[in-house]
Design a protein around this motif. Sequence first.
Motif, short mmCIF file in Angstrom:
data_model
loop_
_atom_site.label_atom_id
_atom_site.label_comp_id
_atom_site.label_asym_id
_atom_site.label_seq_id
_atom_site.Cartn_x
_atom_site.Cartn_y
_atom_site.Cartn_z
N ASP A 8 0.82 -1.22 0.00
CA ASP A 8 0.00 0.00 0.00
C ASP A 8 0.86 1.27 0.00
OD1 ASP A 8 0.91 -0.71 2.49
OD2 ASP A 8 -0.67 0.43 3.51
N GLN A 9 2.18 1.11 0.15
CA GLN A 9 3.07 2.26 0.15
C GLN A 9 3.56 2.55 -1.26
OE1 GLN A 9 4.38 3.67 3.22
NE2 GLN A 9 2.97 2.38 4.40
N ARG A 14 7.13 1.74 -6.13
CA ARG A 14 7.95 2.32 -7.18
C ARG A 14 9.37 1.77 -7.13
NH1 ARG A 14 5.27 7.12 -6.37
NH2 ARG A 14 6.92 8.01 -5.09
N LEU A 15 9.88 1.67 -5.91
CA LEU A 15 11.25 1.19 -5.71
C LEU A 15 11.42 -0.24 -6.24
CD1 LEU A 15 13.64 2.60 -4.42
CD2 LEU A 15 13.12 1.39 -2.28
N ALA A 30 -0.28 -4.05 -7.05
CA ALA A 30 -1.58 -4.00 -6.39
C ALA A 30 -1.39 -3.31 -5.06
CB ALA A 30 -2.12 -5.41 -6.20
N ASN A 31 -2.43 -2.54 -4.60
CA ASN A 31 -2.28 -1.78 -3.36
C ASN A 31 -2.81 -2.48 -2.13
OD1 ASN A 31 -0.96 0.45 -4.54
ND2 ASN A 31 -2.93 1.08 -5.42
N ASN A 32 -3.52 -3.59 -2.34
CA ASN A 32 -3.94 -4.40 -1.20
C ASN A 32 -4.24 -5.82 -1.68
OD1 ASN A 32 -6.73 -4.63 -2.13
ND2 ASN A 32 -6.85 -2.43 -1.62
N MET A 53 1.24 -5.43 6.24
CA MET A 53 0.26 -4.46 6.74
C MET A 53 -0.33 -3.67 5.59
SD MET A 53 0.83 -5.18 9.84
CE MET A 53 0.90 -4.10 11.26
N MET A 54 -1.61 -3.94 5.30
CA MET A 54 -2.27 -3.23 4.22
C MET A 54 -3.73 -3.02 4.59
SD MET A 54 -0.93 -5.11 0.76
CE MET A 54 -1.27 -6.71 1.44
N PRO A 55 -4.34 -1.97 4.07
CA PRO A 55 -5.78 -1.82 4.26
C PRO A 55 -6.55 -2.84 3.42
CG PRO A 55 -4.98 -0.09 2.80
CD PRO A 55 -3.78 -0.90 3.21
#
Lengths: 549, 101
Positions: A8-9, A14-15, A30-32, A53-55
């Motif tokens: 989610d970061q 990007r890194l 994907a963000n979660n 740890m993700m929403p």
Amino acid sequence: MLILVVDDQPLNCRLLTAMLEQQHYDVLVANNGQEALTLLHQHEVDIVLLDVMMPVMNGFETAPKIKEYAGDVYLPIIFITALEDHASFEKCLRVGGDDFIHKPFDRIILSAKIRAHARTRKLSKEANEQKKLLEYHYNQTEREHEIVEHIFRNALSGQEKFDSLCDFHLSPASMFNGDMFLMAKSPIGGFYCLLGDFTGHGLAAAVGALPASRIFYTMVQKGMAVGDIATELNSSLYTLLPGHMFCAAAIIELSSSGKNISAWLGGLPDVYLVNEQGRVLKTVESQHMALGILDDDEFERTILHFEVDKGTRLVMATDGIIESEGPDGEMFGEGRFIDTLQSTPAITTQEVIDKVRNYAQHAEQQDDLSIAIINCLPAELEHSGETHYSSLPFEVNVSLDAEQMKVTDPVLEVVNVLSNVEGVDAHRSNIFLLLSEAYNNSLDHGVLGISSELKNQEDGFLEYYTQRADALSKLTEATIEIAASYSPEKRSVTFDIKDSGRGFSQPELPSDSTLSNEHGRGVQLLSEIADSVSYNRIGNEVKLVYSLD
Amino acid sequence: MSLSKNASADGKTLTIQIKGKFDFNLVQSFRQAYAEVNDETEKVVVDLRDTDYMDSSALGMLLNMKKTLGDSVGSIQISNCRPQLKKILQISRFDKKFEID
């Protein structure tokens, strides 16, 4: 190689994306967990980098779902974590994680881990492909088994049961191993059977069983001799089967009296003739090579004959029985087989099989045990169905001149014409006899004037026919008229045969001396077979009536 | 109509098989067939499984064979007769001189 980064970061994403793309990997982000699962379904992802740890759906929840989706193929999950405690590590592994990568990311370590897991993934995919292929072939084989069983069942279907004459055991597995047992009865009551053992298994053996069974049934239906059946089977299998395949077989005919056995034996273990107690009276070794090996010129059709008493039994088996292995790897063998046969009077094939299984119980069950026992008994009379008779009156008239007498033998032709009348065919042997006797009397004595006394002299029989041929060739003018008629009302066939000869005195019926007297036999047969025989006064015309009832 | 002959695998039985019509047309070939009987032959089988027809000349030929062979063979068997042919043999009392199966 497609890598899915789940974090989610945005900075982490990007890194990681930059580092992976630099090493020429394709990257999805994907963000979660929820998004990750959606992408997994849309793309063929090879490795998942998963944040904890993700929403919406965190890493611990997502990992098991990813593994569930991946199924049998290894889809590595590498947790991205800042956590350092053992409890967290352990939880990662428990939910399906395969490895960790710590923040901040070390390019070398990341690259090494990705390569290692990619290798495993590749192996897993290959293994899975092979597994699928195996499953396919396995199913294919299963299907073939079913086809083979079906073919065998149908090739052997319609097979009559002859419970009093024959007891046999053939397990479905032995059919698959290429064993077959065929039996049938000929029109004159002879009982035939064939025990065959094809080399090769399954479909290959079934291919041979089909034509073999058809040939067997057809030839038995015609009442052919065992040697003829063997020759035909061999010829067909020789043409049909590949070189390494053949069929060891025993072909047996028990005559309708139950007293005579003819056997063609090729390549099967010894056949035994046993008495009712099961004691072996005679051991008969195979005489020939199996069917389907030798070409027509090399093939040997010679058979063996045995006279047997009522109650004698013939035992034959394929090699499954004597080759069954016991506890110490020792085969059941001929000795134990013979002992088994005399262990119980009138032993059944099932009892034999039970003893063999009992002996070989520890061993892996091969179950290609095939055995047949034939009881030498006379054939039971079969009741033929109602005969139908034509309701039309038929007549056949033939008038022969001298030339026609020389070149034709009219008897069989007239019989063949009459046989076409419904109801007459069953009597054709008798009708032939009547017509043959009457016609030959007219020709030999009436037209040619040969004396049958000749037949009484030493070697007169041949002399008689030499004279006959000689006289016939010199014949210039003569007629014989044959009139045959079928009467539907009287259900009878009447023959009137008249010749142009001077006639002869009405022959007297000889007394019961027919065996010593060389002539007169025909006259006696005529009077026994026909209902009435009458001659005209001068003896150049004879009238015969034959009843079909 | 044809005649074939076969010795059994052990040489003890000579089988003469007649197809179709058994009558005087076979006089020569029938004589030749049993001329092959030798010391080893114990039994002659006249196999009539394929014989549709026979007449009194066939009976004469059979008796001639019996006379010629005499006691040189153990038995002469007439086998696999159809019912009508069997009856012809019985009427002629052939069961007294031949083994009819």
